[in-house]
Structures are given as structure tokens and as C-alpha cells.
Design a protein around this motif. Sequence first.
Motif, PDB file in Angstrom:
ATOM      1  N   LEU A 153       0.824  -1.200   0.000  1.00 40.75           N
ATOM      2  CA  LEU A 153       0.000   0.000   0.000  1.00 40.75           C
ATOM      3  C   LEU A 153       0.859   1.251   0.000  1.00 40.75           C
ATOM      4  CD1 LEU A 153      -2.648   1.541   0.153  1.00 40.75           C
ATOM      5  CD2 LEU A 153      -2.717   1.100   2.623  1.00 40.75           C
ATOM      6  N   ARG A 154       1.924   1.249   0.786  1.00 43.73           N
ATOM      7  CA  ARG A 154       2.807   2.417   0.831  1.00 43.73           C
ATOM      8  C   ARG A 154       3.437   2.651  -0.539  1.00 43.73           C
ATOM      9  NH1 ARG A 154       4.465   5.355   4.809  1.00 43.73           N
ATOM     10  NH2 ARG A 154       3.917   3.876   6.437  1.00 43.73           N
ATOM     11  N   GLY A 175       2.751   6.141  -3.452  1.00 47.99           N
ATOM     12  CA  GLY A 175       3.751   7.033  -4.022  1.00 47.99           C
ATOM     13  C   GLY A 175       4.374   7.936  -2.979  1.00 47.99           C
ATOM     14  N   THR A 176       5.019   8.982  -3.442  1.00 49.69           N
ATOM     15  CA  THR A 176       5.736   9.893  -2.543  1.00 49.69           C
ATOM     16  C   THR A 176       4.751  10.764  -1.766  1.00 49.69           C
ATOM     17  OG1 THR A 176       7.600   9.986  -4.073  1.00 49.69           O
ATOM     18  CG2 THR A 176       7.467  11.715  -2.396  1.00 49.69           C
ATOM     19  N   LEU A 177       4.907  10.764  -0.457  1.00 49.74           N
ATOM     20  CA  LEU A 177       4.092  11.600   0.421  1.00 49.74           C
ATOM     21  C   LEU A 177       4.974  12.649   1.069  1.00 49.74           C
ATOM     22  CD1 LEU A 177       2.022   8.790   2.210  1.00 49.74           C
ATOM     23  CD2 LEU A 177       1.228  10.264   0.349  1.00 49.74           C
ATOM     24  N   SER A 178       4.383  13.748   1.467  1.00 53.67           N
ATOM     25  CA  SER A 178       5.157  14.792   2.146  1.00 53.67           C
ATOM     26  C   SER A 178       4.286  15.481   3.177  1.00 53.67           C
ATOM     27  CB  SER A 178       5.680  15.817   1.131  1.00 53.67           C
ATOM     28  OG  SER A 178       4.595  16.464   0.476  1.00 53.67           O
ATOM     29  N   CYS A 206       0.471   8.934   7.562  1.00 52.74           N
ATOM     30  CA  CYS A 206       0.515   7.569   7.021  1.00 52.74           C
ATOM     31  C   CYS A 206       1.582   6.704   7.680  1.00 52.74           C
ATOM     32  CB  CYS A 206       0.706   7.612   5.514  1.00 52.74           C
ATOM     33  SG  CYS A 206      -0.725   8.242   4.630  1.00 52.74           S
ATOM     34  N   SER A 207       1.454   6.487   8.964  1.00 52.17           N
ATOM     35  CA  SER A 207       2.324   5.535   9.651  1.00 52.17           C
ATOM     36  C   SER A 207       1.927   4.122   9.243  1.00 52.17           C
ATOM     37  CB  SER A 207       2.179   5.692  11.168  1.00 52.17           C
ATOM     38  OG  SER A 207       0.863   5.331  11.563  1.00 52.17           O
TER      39      SER A 207
END
Length: 295
Positions: free
Chosen positions: A24-25, A29-32, A39-40
Motif C-alpha cells: 500500500l505504501r 507514491g511519494t508523500l510529504s 501515514c504511519s
Amino acid sequence: MKKHASGHDQSMTAAEEQAKVRELRSVLGTLSGRSLLYCSDDCLARYLRARSWHVKKAEKMLNEALKWRASYKPEEIKWDDTMKEAETGKVYRTDFLDNFGRSVIVMRPANENTHDHHAQIKHLVYTVENAIMSLPPGQDQMVWLIDFKGWSVRKATPVATARETAYILQTMYPERLSLAILYDPPKLFETFWALVKPFLDPKTFRKVKFVYSKTPESSKIFQELFEIDKLETAFGGSNSKTFNFVDSRSSRPIVALSEGYFRTAAQGFTYLVEHDLPTTSICDIRKSLSMLRLI
């Protein structure tokens, strides 16, 4: 799905669950910024669990929640923003946890004091966020006690508000509810319940329990869940203290919220280190914490 005492779904091992979290992570894609903080691994697991570990369905649900959090900004809601809604104690977090370390939220529909749909939803969100911040490490769920004393059709929540409440709790806070106890609902409530039930997914519906004070089962349920000296007398406990607006206001120090954010931030830093992500991501977290005025 039935679960083992460990909390893992019977059909999956802990390793398989972790693999789903990693998948899922990857598709997210890229998170900021705040999305990265939110999103732990535990958060991703909750969304996966809510969608029976189906990655694509969990991704859709989580993206919807991230979009909502970015626009609604629930972490920025302050006590002063919802003070009017809080005056009568219609929804509040108690100052004690249940026997399993879960936050406890009390709702008293008869104490409804406004007709402002948006303000009511904001107060609900504030209360849920506050309850989450109060959870001890290792626990991520809460219990709702809904006291129907004094309830009447005139005090019934509008269907539109009930629908949005169900939507927010199920989509924005999946797997946060452990149990909802509807305490002494009157016969008239059955009509309202028939209107609300369609808004609940099967998992949420199974967590709702009707409890009546005059039945032997009632005492047993509350004794299993709570220390009776902490439970309010309204629910059969021995604690005569109930909601107090002044105490409620003073019991929400900024430090308590900060601790919750620091705990989430620490999870984010741990993830970055374990996965050897670039320092630019760490800067994103630092910027996010700065926006939250924590550093």
C-alpha cells in the motif's frame, strides 16, 4: 473475518499483513508534509483492515481521507472553535480509559443545543481527534457510550447530519471504533435507527450494541469494560462526576495535543531511518511540525 487474540486476521500472518502495508505504501507514491506524518504503518494497516486487506480499495479510501484532511484540517481545530457546541456535554471525551486502554467518548443526544450542521460536525471531529491524541502507545481504538436519557424525536439528529457523521467516522477514521454502546434507547428510537442503519457498513454495524439498564447483561458488560469507580453513575458506575464545561475546557492543554503529534512524528522519523529515505523527506516532516507550531 474472525481474529486471533493477537488482533491479526485469522487468514493472514503478521508477516503477510506487513507485506500488504508495504504494498500500500508503494502504490501511494511519494508523500510529504502532514500526509507523510499521518501515514504511519499502523495507519495504513487500519485502512487495509477496513477493506479486508484489499490494497486497491484501501488506497482509494486512504486517498479520500488524505484529500479530506488536507482541506478540512482537523488537526487545526481548536477548543474555541467548538466551544458553543460543547456547552451542554452532548459529545465529550472522558478523563479515563476503559480496561483495555481505549479512549472513551460519551454522547448524549438529548443535550443537543444547536441546529448548525457544520458546527456539529466540526465538534465531532475535534472530539475524535482529541480522543486519538489521548490513546496510550499500542492502542488505536475507542469506545462510544451513547446515553439516551431524555431523548425524544424532537431531539433526533437530522438524517443529513447522521449520514455525514457515519461517513466521517467510517472513512476518515476507519477501525478506530471498537464498540458503540447505545444505552437505554427508547422504543421511538427504532424508527430513527431504521433510517440510520443503511449508512453503516457491516463491520461498523456489528460493533453497535444495544444495552438496557434493567437487564442483568448491562452490569456484566460495563464491569468487563470499565473500573466501576471511574464509570459515571448514569451508566451504572459509582462516579458521580459528570460533564463539566469549565473542567472540560481546562482539561485540553496544548501539551497533550503536542505529545500526540510528537508520537506520530517519531513514527515518521523511524520509518525514514528504517527505509533509508533521503534527508529531504526529513525536511518535509520538520516543515510539517513547524506548521503545527510544535518546533
